[in-house]
Design an enzyme around this catalytic site. Structure first.
Site, PDB file in Angstrom:
ATOM      1  CD  GLU A 192       2.352  -7.224  -4.514  1.00  0.00           C
ATOM      2  OE1 GLU A 192       1.144  -6.156  -4.453  1.00  0.00           O
ATOM      3  OE2 GLU A 192       2.051  -8.206  -3.591  1.00  0.00           O
ATOM      4  CE  LYS A 241      -1.633  -7.689   1.889  1.00  0.00           C
ATOM      5  NZ  LYS A 241      -0.801  -8.259   1.000  1.00  0.00           N
TER       6      LYS A 241
END
Length: 307
Positions: A28, A162
């Site tokens: 990414e 996360k």
């Protein structure tokens, strides 16, 4: 007839690897544009690519540039992305707009998956996926990453979701959507900065070869959607669970007081956590990204050895 390939700009190194059935690993670009300052972001990006190459893989960092989906960035592209201000953070909802308007855009997990599948890249390495946010019952904030995992056929290697998220609800969402989550040398879902959590995984393996065989079998069964590989941060880089949870809880509480909402929540929390940990969380973040690149390249290599 639809022709999305007209929008793909595939780097020659990546194009040759795909043509010759070599292991390509997608990366990414949001972590470059929004994750850390220049020149640390460039050093990080190049190190991740080097790790993949040393394992026999070919890295393909993805970004939106000049009306094209770039599959693999040159050094010049990387510098442009790393230095630019106001880079658009491109999720699925933004992709057509970003390409059509020829804006400079960094791809999120969801969009990197979409673009990787367009380019026929099977493996994607990231730090951590998005998920169900804390306080979901009032905000209804769920990352597009989860929906993408349910429908896009790419294997994602990460250190879990996360840690700022609601991990139990994130896992439940993945279960509901039928996404396979496989632990790599772990029986629990890692919590990004830390190796441990209370969330038990249904499936886990001890080797990259076993994971490659699962991906290969999934392909042969023609099962829709992605596969999520949960790869914990190395022991020596893992932060204390209770220490991190305390800091995250305070950061979330402060974000509510400050009226932070929507797409601004994640960068706000991550920046606050870096400050409160005096940089320890950033060091851990880098360590887990490098480790994911290593494991992702190994899985990709094992997969292409099966073919």
């Amino acid at each position: 007839m639809k022709n999305y390939k007209m929008f793909l700009d595939i780097k020659e190194e990546v194009k040759e690897a795909l043509k010759n059935n070599l292991p390509v690993v997608a990366l990414e670009s949001t972590i470059i544009s929004h994750g850390m300052p220049y020149p640390d972001n460039v050093k990080m990006a190049k190190k991740v690519e080097d790790i993949i190459r040393k394992e026999g893989g070919v890295p393909a960092t993805i970004a939106i540039m000049d009306g094209k989906i770039k599959i693999g960035l040159t050094d010049e592209d990387l510098e442009t992305l790393a230095k630019a201000k106001d880079v658009m953070k491109v999720s699925r909802r933004d992709l057509a707009v970003a390409v059509s308007n020829k804006v400079l855009g960094a791809t999120t997990v969801a969009t990197t998956m979409i673009c990787a599948e367009m380019a026929e890249i099977k493996f994607f390495v990231t730090g951590g996926i998005g998920g169900v946010h804390r306080g979901y019952e009032t905000s209804l904030d769920v990352s597009a990453d989860l929906e993408e995992l349910s429908q896009t056929n790419v294997t994602v290697i990460c250190a879990g979701a996360k840690a700022i998220l609601d991990l139990p609800r994130t896992m439940e969402y993945l279960e509901t959507k039928g996404v396979s989550v496989v632990g790599y040398q772990t029986k629990v879902l890692p919590a990004f900065y830390t190796r441990e959590s209370d969330i038990q995984l249904r499936h886990y393996v001890d080797s990259a070869k076993e994971l490659a065989e699962i991906v290969y079998t999934k392909d042969q069964l023609n099962l829709k959607g992605g596969l999520l590989v949960a790869n914990p941060i190395p022991v020596e880089d893992s932060l204390d669970d209770s220490y991190m949870n305390s800091i995250i809880d305070k950061a979330v509480e402060q974000s509510v007081k400050d009226g932070i909402q929507g797409k601004d929540v994640t960068p706000y929390l991550l920046k606050t956590i870096v400050e409160k940990t005096q940089g320890k969380s950033l060091a851990a973040n880098l360590a887990l990204v490098y480790n994911n690149a290593l494991v992702g390249a190994k899985i990709a290599k094992e997969y292409f050895n099966l073919k």
